[in-house]
Design a protein around this motif. Sequence first.
Motif, PDB file in Angstrom:
ATOM      1  N   GLY A 218       0.890  -1.252   0.047  1.00 58.32           N
ATOM      2  CA  GLY A 218      -0.007   0.022   0.033  1.00 58.32           C
ATOM      3  C   GLY A 218       0.841   1.189   0.002  1.00 58.32           C
ATOM      4  O   GLY A 218       0.376   2.487   0.041  1.00 58.32           O
ATOM      5  N   GLN A 219       1.965   1.223  -0.028  1.00 58.51           N
ATOM      6  CA  GLN A 219       3.078   2.344   0.003  1.00 58.51           C
ATOM      7  C   GLN A 219       4.439   1.845  -0.675  1.00 58.51           C
ATOM      8  O   GLN A 219       4.617   0.800  -0.788  1.00 58.51           O
ATOM      9  CB  GLN A 219       3.371   2.619   1.611  1.00 58.51           C
ATOM     10  CG  GLN A 219       4.017   1.819   2.324  1.00 58.51           C
ATOM     11  CD  GLN A 219       4.393   2.412   3.723  1.00 58.51           C
ATOM     12  OE1 GLN A 219       4.634   3.523   3.806  1.00 58.51           O
ATOM     13  NE2 GLN A 219       4.513   1.141   4.694  1.00 58.51           N
ATOM     14  N   PRO A 220       4.940   2.937  -1.097  1.00 58.99           N
ATOM     15  CA  PRO A 220       6.405   2.590  -1.687  1.00 58.99           C
ATOM     16  C   PRO A 220       7.348   2.195  -0.642  1.00 58.99           C
ATOM     17  O   PRO A 220       7.314   2.573   0.271  1.00 58.99           O
ATOM     18  CB  PRO A 220       6.534   3.994  -2.315  1.00 58.99           C
ATOM     19  CG  PRO A 220       5.542   4.931  -2.268  1.00 58.99           C
ATOM     20  CD  PRO A 220       4.855   4.468  -1.137  1.00 58.99           C
ATOM     21  N   LEU A 221       8.281   1.376  -1.332  1.00 62.01           N
ATOM     22  CA  LEU A 221       9.248   0.740  -0.538  1.00 62.01           C
ATOM     23  C   LEU A 221      10.508   1.120  -0.958  1.00 62.01           C
ATOM     24  O   LEU A 221      10.734   0.840  -2.254  1.00 62.01           O
ATOM     25  CB  LEU A 221       8.871  -0.885  -0.132  1.00 62.01           C
ATOM     26  CG  LEU A 221       7.468  -1.252   0.228  1.00 62.01           C
ATOM     27  CD1 LEU A 221       7.395  -2.935   0.233  1.00 62.01           C
ATOM     28  CD2 LEU A 221       7.613  -0.755   1.662  1.00 62.01           C
ATOM     29  N   THR A 222      11.556   0.908  -0.163  1.00 64.08           N
ATOM     30  CA  THR A 222      12.969   1.207  -0.622  1.00 64.08           C
ATOM     31  C   THR A 222      13.820   0.068  -0.391  1.00 64.08           C
ATOM     32  O   THR A 222      13.782  -0.077   0.772  1.00 64.08           O
ATOM     33  CB  THR A 222      13.674   2.421  -0.322  1.00 64.08           C
ATOM     34  OG1 THR A 222      12.699   3.596  -0.879  1.00 64.08           O
ATOM     35  CG2 THR A 222      14.933   2.736  -0.737  1.00 64.08           C
ATOM     36  N   ALA A 239       8.509  -6.342 -17.915  1.00 64.95           N
ATOM     37  CA  ALA A 239       7.971  -5.167 -19.007  1.00 64.95           C
ATOM     38  C   ALA A 239       6.782  -4.484 -18.423  1.00 64.95           C
ATOM     39  O   ALA A 239       5.763  -5.164 -17.868  1.00 64.95           O
ATOM     40  CB  ALA A 239       8.035  -5.918 -20.366  1.00 64.95           C
ATOM     41  N   GLY A 240       6.552  -3.319 -18.531  1.00 65.29           N
ATOM     42  CA  GLY A 240       5.341  -2.644 -18.283  1.00 65.29           C
ATOM     43  C   GLY A 240       5.413  -2.024 -17.017  1.00 65.29           C
ATOM     44  O   GLY A 240       6.603  -2.450 -16.146  1.00 65.29           O
ATOM     45  N   PRO A 241       4.612  -1.280 -16.790  1.00 64.37           N
ATOM     46  CA  PRO A 241       4.427  -0.503 -15.185  1.00 64.37           C
ATOM     47  C   PRO A 241       4.116  -1.381 -14.169  1.00 64.37           C
ATOM     48  O   PRO A 241       3.433  -2.486 -14.699  1.00 64.37           O
ATOM     49  CB  PRO A 241       3.346   0.603 -15.431  1.00 64.37           C
ATOM     50  CG  PRO A 241       2.446   0.119 -16.637  1.00 64.37           C
ATOM     51  CD  PRO A 241       3.272  -0.877 -17.386  1.00 64.37           C
ATOM     52  N   PRO A 242       4.200  -1.446 -12.833  1.00 64.53           N
ATOM     53  CA  PRO A 242       5.136  -0.159 -12.520  1.00 64.53           C
ATOM     54  C   PRO A 242       6.554  -0.453 -12.637  1.00 64.53           C
ATOM     55  O   PRO A 242       6.778  -1.571 -12.734  1.00 64.53           O
ATOM     56  CB  PRO A 242       4.582   0.170 -10.948  1.00 64.53           C
ATOM     57  CG  PRO A 242       4.329  -1.511 -10.647  1.00 64.53           C
ATOM     58  CD  PRO A 242       3.727  -1.968 -11.915  1.00 64.53           C
ATOM     59  N   ARG A 243       7.552   1.170 -12.639  1.00 65.30           N
ATOM     60  CA  ARG A 243       8.489   0.622 -12.898  1.00 65.30           C
ATOM     61  C   ARG A 243       9.379   0.981 -11.585  1.00 65.30           C
ATOM     62  O   ARG A 243       9.124   1.470 -10.719  1.00 65.30           O
ATOM     63  CB  ARG A 243       9.117   1.765 -13.828  1.00 65.30           C
ATOM     64  CG  ARG A 243       8.296   1.872 -15.008  1.00 65.30           C
ATOM     65  CD  ARG A 243       8.598   0.498 -16.087  1.00 65.30           C
ATOM     66  NE  ARG A 243      10.027   0.151 -16.274  1.00 65.30           N
ATOM     67  CZ  ARG A 243      10.406  -0.985 -17.012  1.00 65.30           C
ATOM     68  NH1 ARG A 243       9.645  -1.999 -16.817  1.00 65.30           N
ATOM     69  NH2 ARG A 243      11.789  -1.023 -17.425  1.00 65.30           N
ATOM     70  N   VAL A 257      10.851   0.717  -4.833  1.00 69.42           N
ATOM     71  CA  VAL A 257       9.539  -0.206  -5.457  1.00 69.42           C
ATOM     72  C   VAL A 257       8.080   0.460  -5.085  1.00 69.42           C
ATOM     73  O   VAL A 257       7.886   0.726  -4.285  1.00 69.42           O
ATOM     74  CB  VAL A 257       9.569  -1.619  -4.835  1.00 69.42           C
ATOM     75  CG1 VAL A 257       8.514  -2.383  -5.323  1.00 69.42           C
ATOM     76  CG2 VAL A 257      10.816  -2.236  -4.862  1.00 69.42           C
ATOM     77  N   PRO A 258       7.525   0.747  -6.368  1.00 67.08           N
ATOM     78  CA  PRO A 258       6.026   1.886  -6.124  1.00 67.08           C
ATOM     79  C   PRO A 258       5.054   0.905  -5.356  1.00 67.08           C
ATOM     80  O   PRO A 258       5.095  -0.502  -5.374  1.00 67.08           O
ATOM     81  CB  PRO A 258       5.863   2.166  -7.454  1.00 67.08           C
ATOM     82  CG  PRO A 258       6.589   1.209  -8.345  1.00 67.08           C
ATOM     83  CD  PRO A 258       7.809   0.500  -7.498  1.00 67.08           C
ATOM     84  N   ALA A 259       4.063   1.754  -4.844  1.00 64.92           N
ATOM     85  CA  ALA A 259       2.934   1.162  -4.218  1.00 64.92           C
ATOM     86  C   ALA A 259       2.290   0.316  -5.539  1.00 64.92           C
ATOM     87  O   ALA A 259       2.262   0.922  -6.669  1.00 64.92           O
ATOM     88  CB  ALA A 259       2.291   2.274  -3.487  1.00 64.92           C
ATOM     89  N   ARG A 260       1.618  -0.775  -5.307  1.00 65.60           N
ATOM     90  CA  ARG A 260       0.909  -1.387  -6.151  1.00 65.60           C
ATOM     91  C   ARG A 260      -0.180  -2.451  -5.667  1.00 65.60           C
ATOM     92  O   ARG A 260       0.074  -2.858  -4.543  1.00 65.60           O
ATOM     93  CB  ARG A 260       1.911  -2.175  -7.256  1.00 65.60           C
ATOM     94  CG  ARG A 260       2.551  -3.414  -6.573  1.00 65.60           C
ATOM     95  CD  ARG A 260       3.955  -3.281  -6.842  1.00 65.60           C
ATOM     96  NE  ARG A 260       4.705  -4.209  -6.003  1.00 65.60           N
ATOM     97  CZ  ARG A 260       5.054  -3.930  -4.933  1.00 65.60           C
ATOM     98  NH1 ARG A 260       5.059  -2.591  -4.412  1.00 65.60           N
ATOM     99  NH2 ARG A 260       5.672  -4.653  -3.893  1.00 65.60           N
ATOM    100  N   LYS A 261      -0.893  -2.992  -6.587  1.00 61.43           N
ATOM    101  CA  LYS A 261      -1.875  -4.073  -5.918  1.00 61.43           C
ATOM    102  C   LYS A 261      -1.500  -5.309  -6.393  1.00 61.43           C
ATOM    103  O   LYS A 261      -2.222  -6.290  -6.226  1.00 61.43           O
ATOM    104  CB  LYS A 261      -3.268  -3.806  -6.620  1.00 61.43           C
ATOM    105  CG  LYS A 261      -3.942  -2.488  -5.979  1.00 61.43           C
ATOM    106  CD  LYS A 261      -5.284  -2.098  -6.623  1.00 61.43           C
ATOM    107  CE  LYS A 261      -5.906  -0.861  -5.845  1.00 61.43           C
ATOM    108  NZ  LYS A 261      -7.140  -0.578  -6.408  1.00 61.43           N
TER     109      LYS A 261
END
Length: 908
Positions: A218-222, A239-243, A257-261
């Motif tokens: 639910g949030q970006p991680l580093t 390939a493809g988002p998220p990048r 690493v962006p937030a994502r589902k």
Amino acid sequence: MKSTFVLPTTLGILLLSAAVSPAAPAAKKAPPPAPQWADWIEPDFPFFSSIIDARKAHKNLPADNLAIRGLVLNLGHDCWACFDTDLLRMSALWRGPGVTPDALAPKSNLPGGTKTRGGQSPLPRPDGRVWFGNGIYPGWQSGSVLLEDPREPAPSPEEIGRGPIDEKAGRFEAVRLTSRGAVLEYRFGDAQVREWSTAEIENGAAVIRRTLEVGPAGQPLTLVVGRRTGGDLALGQEAGPPRIDLRQDDGLWTARVPARKKAIRFSLTFTESGPAAGAPPAAIPAKLPPVRWAKEVVTRAQISAKKAAYVVDNIELPNANPWRRNIRPGDIQFLKDGTGVVVALDGDVWLVRGLRDNLKEIRWKRFASGLHEPMTAAIRDNQVYVFDKNGIWRLRDTDGNGEADVHELFSNAFAQTADMREFPSTLRLAPKGEFVIAKGGQQATTLGKHNGSVLRVSADGRRSTVLGYGFRQPAAGVNVRTGLVTVGDQEGQYIPSSPLHIVRDKQYYGFLSDGLQEREKYPAPIADPLTWIPHSVNASAISQVWLFDAKMGPLNDTMVHIGFNRPELFQVVFNHRASKPQASVVSVTRDFLFPPLNGSVNPADGQLYIAGFQIAGWGNLLNELTGMGRVRYTGAPAVMPREIAPMDKGVLLRFDAPLNPESANNPDNFSLASWHYVRTYKYGSAQFKADDKPGIDWITPSSAYLSKDKRSVFVSAPGMKPVMQLRVGWSLKTAAGASFSDNAYTTPYTLPKFDPIAEGFGKIEVDLTPRIAAARESGPVTVAEGRRLYQLLGCVACHSVNGDDIAKVGPTWMGLSGSNRPVFVGKKKATVAADKDYLRESILDPTAKLVQGFQKGEYAMPSYAGVATDSQIDALILYIQSVKEGDPEARAAAAAAPLKQEDPGSFE
């Protein structure tokens, strides 16, 4: 069909363990024999556990890079990666031979190896060139990257071993073995992470690749990747988002690493030299590995033919195994079907079948490896739990092939330092599915959070609470029915002798780390032990075992205590009538040929099995370094004390067999002595009389009374007082005429009033008239009488009759008579003949001539003048003269019943 590796004969072992060369010319030396054991690091197992000290790896790397709980991944091509399970970081990547052998297990593995010294130097280091490294901060972060340790500091703020990061932030979960190596599984925030590392040779140079799969977040991680010393780093992603954003700021590489589902997978490619090219991330392997250790090793046991009630059957270890692994067992626990689970110091776990009946075919199957110097195990719901320096692992065999493929980190909810003596001493199951652990306490560099503590770990493994602290080297036992926790500790600085404790209420138990804590300034009141045990009797106290669901005769449902040095098993007799907890210890058997540590009752045969090992320098009196045995009840008569209760007018003794009235009513058949210790910063304590002079106070019994049921004796003694140490000796006969003798050691804190009617003696007047033991009529002057007095007068606690001086506070009696003795007369050296006059003088005036090696002993032997009669001294001298090659009675018994390996002995 399972293949089997049959343990060879002794000759076969020698042939396996030594290189046999053709005869060489006399002028040339034969090559030295090859070591029996292979190198500690196995080339074909995907990981092992170790401390990894990379603080001086390179000037461009963080200077605080020390991984206390490190999983070292063997990537092949001499490439290695260390993952820190506390901080969820990859602490180092390197290429070279592996890890320097500075930890206890590898340092002591091969011939000439020794124990590690205390403290945190030297520590295992990467053996080779480190490419990348991280400092002491979490490997995964959210928000701004902070290069500092977020964990609560230890008592020494500089101590790095602070335990895991807060569970809400993240938690290491498991090592999953696959057909292509080890996959690490952990959680950071709400994201599940799996990662897999490999090594390849590309264009003649080594390449390490980390592949990571990060679940929905639910949030970006580093990901903090680290700093490099050379080579290059490249990102590969789907390939493809998220990048994913790989960047370098002031030499520190990070991947955002962006937030994502949905889950996302990416790879990081590290080169040893030259540019790196990003590679598309491969799928994380899931296929389970094939059977790795297909061969079973078959051993058998040497069944004791001794006629005692409790004997030890010695079980051969699978030393001649196909992998040339050193088997140093620290514990044996049992599954429901009687399969033994044996934990070995070198990181292995073995399943052992055939532990019942005559032990003719014992089948050893290697079950797991990779652990960090484990010493103990526990079974819950028929699952295997092992305690090592990483924490508590649950070992799971998910495909049923007899080998663990998932190492689940059940709990690391407590700290671990890099101190070499913070041993994972004991893991035991508690009544509600919780666990109790004991951790070594000797610290030489810093003060950690949990060194020298006994902790309770919650049933889900997520929390731990301190039950007691201030132990030197605790080893625990747990009553799984009541939850009572006991601990044996070891004499040393601040520990005046060997104590046996009840542990509860977060009490403090007296040990301080000299040099790190203010000398003799105790942080809290010191809890008294259940009993002190003289160092000469129990020089190295270990764990306790409750004999529930056992077939151990009179010992059923009691607690026994294991002594490591001198090897011995003790019965613990609780004194429930006292207002303050207290107990006595009495010897069960000294019949060990190996150094015992831990054990449990086997549900298959109801007997007690014990395993143990020693490291060169630990000081056990045995030459054997390792072993395992079954303490077996033969069914022979055993007269065990059911109660030992010091009281206001003497000592009440209850036995489990009727006694001969003539022997029981004779006060000369009982011996009492008392002394106290002094707790200081020095190692141990001498024994002191009531007037604080060195030595012991002899208490002469006034009278003795047999109860109406003939199973109890009250030994009256004038002037009974609470004291730190009371020895009670007896030499009696049963109603059937069998002689038995022993000594009990106890600490009477309170002295309840003796009520003869209530205790079953009828209406008697207890005679407390002081008497002198020497006034009795002279007994027979025989070897048998001398041997009886050897037990009754407590000589057995200080002088061996089998040649062992180690762990004794006096020289051995074997071969003493007639020998020439190097002694000190005052401060002058001399040599004297051990004739009758010398022996008599040593009994009556022990300090006249002190044997070299014992002149600085902690124990001042008391004079027996006025205690032993002339005829008793003559009998003792006869016995000493008879001990030429060990105890003559033991030799006679052995000659009458020679040991036969095929003899199954007696079984219940």
